[in-house]
Scaffold this active site. Structure first.
Site, mmCIF file in Angstrom:
data_model
loop_
_atom_site.group_PDB
_atom_site.id
_atom_site.type_symbol
_atom_site.label_atom_id
_atom_site.label_comp_id
_atom_site.label_asym_id
_atom_site.label_seq_id
_atom_site.Cartn_x
_atom_site.Cartn_y
_atom_site.Cartn_z
ATOM 1 N N TYR A 440 54.076 9.529 -35.062
ATOM 2 C CA TYR A 440 54.414 8.109 -35.244
ATOM 3 C C TYR A 440 55.413 7.613 -34.195
ATOM 4 O O TYR A 440 55.885 8.384 -33.367
ATOM 5 C CB TYR A 440 54.819 7.781 -36.678
ATOM 6 C CG TYR A 440 56.000 8.427 -37.356
ATOM 7 C CD1 TYR A 440 56.948 9.180 -36.700
ATOM 8 C CD2 TYR A 440 56.169 8.243 -38.736
ATOM 9 C CE1 TYR A 440 58.036 9.730 -37.380
ATOM 10 C CE2 TYR A 440 57.244 8.795 -39.427
ATOM 11 C CZ TYR A 440 58.180 9.534 -38.744
ATOM 12 O OH TYR A 440 59.234 10.067 -39.411
ATOM 13 N N GLU A 441 55.629 6.338 -34.223
ATOM 14 C CA GLU A 441 56.518 5.717 -33.230
ATOM 15 C C GLU A 441 55.990 5.922 -31.809
ATOM 16 O O GLU A 441 56.768 6.033 -30.855
ATOM 17 C CB GLU A 441 57.924 6.327 -33.380
ATOM 18 C CG GLU A 441 59.032 5.372 -33.049
ATOM 19 C CD GLU A 441 58.827 4.084 -33.830
ATOM 20 O OE1 GLU A 441 58.498 3.096 -33.166
ATOM 21 O OE2 GLU A 441 58.987 4.051 -35.067
ATOM 22 N N GLY A 442 54.669 5.932 -31.670
ATOM 23 C CA GLY A 442 54.035 6.250 -30.387
ATOM 24 C C GLY A 442 53.827 7.739 -30.290
ATOM 25 O O GLY A 442 54.805 8.488 -30.222
#
Lengths: 585, 585
Positions: A440-442
């Site tokens: 997550y978060e890229g």
């Protein structure tokens, strides 16, 4: 079975001995008022106590119980609400907040350490405040003063929490594809409609209201990422005087069943003509959201660190107590077996964790100080320089911390043998909980492209060169005879990385595929060299006979050589990777 | 969402093109009777169909439901009983069994591939028959003909299953510490008492009886591992005519809650003066049990392979369908985005999996053929040579397959982005299921010590030298101009490994710590060089323009260089690792 103690001694060593953060704090007027060395120590100790006594004990039970979703009502696991209250009452929800709106105005160099403690104690729990902090940061940076006045004080107080609503079912890494709509409405507000998925803390019962930061497009917006705007959309409407005024067309469509972080509510959130307010300029929403994303990227990186340290602490304790096999250097005849910490292969696992965790912690403080410098630095030029460093190294921190975090939790689980696989011991949960941090978060692949394409290539390698110059300059100043050899090694490594950078940039001029082919391994080389830099810094600051010297030598001899293989892989280019047709996979 | 298809084409390529197994089968009289190429193909196809249609569909549901334990009754997940019946009716529970007692007498070179399919389809399920097969093997090798007559036919038929009872709460890797007792009783039998933990398939409802192979000590036995005997202890007593005759003091004390393989019953088994029968000689039980353990070690290694391939199959499908981002070589304008398989970093992940899985599969067949040769070989000398090769490479297969298996399942999960973390997609389950394979059946650290100490060091490096000679000899015979460079590379790599072996053995003469300090990284070097050997073998047998050539080149350029870093780590010795006192961790 697991227990967590914040590594205060190492944290203080980093802040005050290695980086002399307290001296920087005193240079910056707005910090000098609120923070000195003693206050810093006291705050770390308080946060550590809270993490150990109130947050960590809910880690296992939160995993077993998970988040419930009944009749549209989302509930965090038992105890989370009380712990959240304690967290906010300790001022931690306001830690880095803007003092004009009730924040404590503390620096990132301190906050990264608090973040580490909380993730180590309970990653699922810390995601609630971590998302709120990032939402506050973006709102403070880009919101109108009216919006800030209306929302920030309640958010800093922890009465309301915040989220980041980016992803849609068909738009994850590729935000240009989002379909959520914003239609202008009365009084300058907008009506937001659409479905967002994977929303961390999207709904829960910890706070009275939830403030969503939502990416959406106006009907006439340009296509792709240049047509995205950012809106603040509260779960319950908030009128101008700050009072809450009923439903706002925001509902939770479901809660995901996940591999880990089961105490964190990962929600589908539906916006049905919900009232929202523009944050920043129209069609510049992605840039505004990046303020939040960069904050979260470092925070999620630190989740990797925290889980790695929690796993290490448990593994050391287990390795001291578990008796299996004999010490080849001399067995303890009073016992039927020796503690497994005597075995070299167990030490290899523990030292890999220790060397990576401690370097990662140092790198987080290093990055935190640069964030502080970018904010408080005396000149615009100093701020810009620090800002560039932060931009360069944030993707490294996010991806490398979390990749090493997975490795460390897997190693810590392995030390436990069969018990590492049994839920009650807690080690397997750390593996499951940290795994999401690489995604997550890229995803870490996206981070690697961010580093190589947007930070290195787009700046013609200059940011990286400046960083490597700094490393070499430091290595050159090392006077201690005992460290000269390592300093020379670090210097040589940084030159390898410089050559590699030049090679990759040259190849990228020939084919746009080369950056993608190199990115992930390249980021790892940057990570390992950076950790070497951190280790040398720590060794220079530590006593000659200290454990730091020994762990640092372990890093240089056992871990840093990993870059040789990575460099060979990068240098082989994209050819083999692209030679298969899609059908051949 | 996941579906599994047995990679029959690759399996047949390995058996019939690369290793010409069918020609070996025909050389060995007892095999020539029952197996030729066509029969082999048919059996693979049948097993593949069963895996895809009956076993794989229970993988997700088995994980969600898990094993139940109510009032002392253990139940496998819904559907497992019917699937187990189908598995046995297809003859798979008798596959490699002794024909004198109802086994099919099929070779390991075929069985390893069936094992891979079943683990790929459903690891938790396949553990039940996998343990039974190993128990049968040990019983066939070491049991009296009366015991074999009484138990083997029912076990091959799948009416009864088998287990391996080694571990006790305080005795895991160190079996010398076990406390279970065996007291001589009437008619040459023994009364067994004690508690065993982590017993895979220790209790369940798939079969009418469960046959435990139990390590225990006689009251007057020598201390340590030289005083351990092996006993057959049925859950329900079986009288001489083979009929079942009531309870036998064997009970399930609890079922573990684990990270994964949740459909597999991992039990605490209590033996309370249970009637048991000696298998093999008194005090030689560990040697007898090693027959089972070596069988299981290869099988568990293959669990790593199977999970890796299942993850790959799902990831390729997802990468073809998921549209995100743009192909830098030319976007498909008809779509808003391109499938992610166009991105180099996604291809890197897929190719790492593909290159490791296919080499691992080849290595499993290679090892299976050596097992066959050790059993059927024309001369005692040929058998002994094959046996030594198997002994040398079994720990490599167990540890390297499973370490690469974790890497591959993590990569396959990463390809899915956020969906990889959500349970319903199945990718995260593969990570959880494969993780145990690095731990049980002797942790991978134990495997590494087995390789370096008992197989390499104890034989003064000669077994390893013979293996490396074989690799170099093969590399020398490669005539294809297109492969000369890779053959030279493999030759150079095998020389690096030979030098490393000599370095480690020399250092071990000076300090007993050096083997432990080197073991894990050393094993990985052996694994990567072995996979290089397999790739070159496959490339020699494959068409010039085939995908094998491309994947092989990827392996040589992107993966094989990993050994450079590992060698540097090993060469740094034990110094840094042992420099910390216990208190310094």
């Amino acid at each position: 079975m697991a227990s967590y103690q914040a590594p205060l001694q190492d944290m203080e060593f980093l802040l005050f001995d290695v980086f002399a953060a307290h001296r920087r704090w005193q240079e910056w007027p707005s910090l000098a008022e609120v923070l000195d060395e003693d206050t810093g120590r006291a705050m770390l100790a308080e946060a550590g106590k809270l993490a150990a006594s109130s947050i960590a004990p809910l880690n296992r039970s939160g995993d077993e119980e998970g988040v419930s979703w009944d009749n549209g009502v989302v509930r965090a696991p038992t105890g989370f609400k009380e712990a959240y209250k304690a967290f906010c009452e300790a001022g931690l929800s306001a830690l880095t907040g803007n003092p004009n709106y009730g924040g404590l105005g503390m620096p990132k160099s301190l906050a990264v350490l608090v973040d580490e403690m909380m993730y180590a104690a309970n990653s699922a729990f810390n995601l609630y405040p971590a998302l709120s902090a990032g939402a506050c940061l973006a709102l403070d940076a880009h919101g109108s003063s009216e919006l800030k006045q209306r929302f920030l004080p309640k958010m800093y107080a922890g009465d309301w929490s915040g989220t980041m609503c980016l992803t849609e079912p068909h738009a994850g890494s590729d935000l240009g594809l989002i379909r959520s709509k914003a239609v202008p409405a009365e009084g300058g507000s907008f009506r937001i409609s659409g479905t967002k998925i994977f929303i961390t803390g999207g709904d829960h019962d910890l706070t009275d209201n939830i403030i969503h930061l939502v990416l959406a497009k106006l009907p006439d917006a340009p296509s792709g990422s240049r047509g995205i705007s950012l809106f603040l959309v509260p779960k319950y409407r908030v009128v101008a005087d700050g009072s809450v005024a009923g439903e706002n067309g925001v509902s939770c469509g479901s809660v995901e069943h996940k591999m880990g972080i089961k105490g964190s509510a990962t929600c589908v959130i539906n916006f049905d003509s919900a009232e929202g307010y523009l944050v920043g300029e129209l069609n510049r929403g992605l840039q505004c959201m990046f303020t939040m994303m960069n904050c979260e990227r470092l925070s999620i990186g630190i989740q990797g660190l925290g889980c790695g340290d929690a796993s290490y602490q448990n593994a050391v304790q287990y390795a001291r107590e578990r008796l299996q096999g004999r010490d080849v250097q001399g067995a303890d005849k009073a016992k039927a077996a020796d503690p497994i910490i005597v075995h070299p292969d167990v030490r290899r696992m523990l030292l890999n964790m220790k060397a990576l965790n401690e370097a990662g912690r140092a790198f987080a403080v290093y990055l935190g100080l640069h964030l502080d410098q970018a904010k408080y630095g005396a000149s615009a030029e100093e701020q810009a320089r620090a800002d560039a460093k932060v931009a360069l190294l944030t993707p490294v921190a996010k991806a490398f911390f979390t990749d090493m975090g997975l490795d460390c939790t897997v190693l810590g689980q392995q030390v436990f043998g069969g018990h590492g696989y049994i839920r009650e011991w807690g080690q397997e949960q750390l593996v499951r909980d940290v795994r999401i941090a690489q995604i997550y978060e890229g995803t870490n692949g996206i981070q690697a492209m961010d580093l190589l394409q947007r930070k290195v290539f787009a700046n013609n390698g200059e940011w990286m060169e400046a960083y490597l110059d700094e490393i070499r300059e430091f290595a050159t100043t090392v006077q201690e005879a005992s460290l000269r050899e390592l300093a020379d090694d670090l210097r040589a490594r940084s030159l390898q990385l410089q050559t590699l950078t030049e090679t990759v940039l040259r190849s990228a001029d020939e084919s746009p595929l080369e950056l993608g082919a190199a990115a992930c391994d390249y980021l790892h080389v940057v990570g390992y060299v950076s950790y070497g830099y951190m280790w040398l810094k720590m060794m220079v600051s530590a006593d000659d006979s200290s454990t730091k010297q020994k762990t640092g030598r372990y890093y240089f001899s056992r871990i840093l050589p990993r870059i040789d293989s990575l460099i060979a892989a990068v240098e082989s280019g994209s050819g083999a990777m692209m030679s298969l047709s899609e059908a051949e996979f």
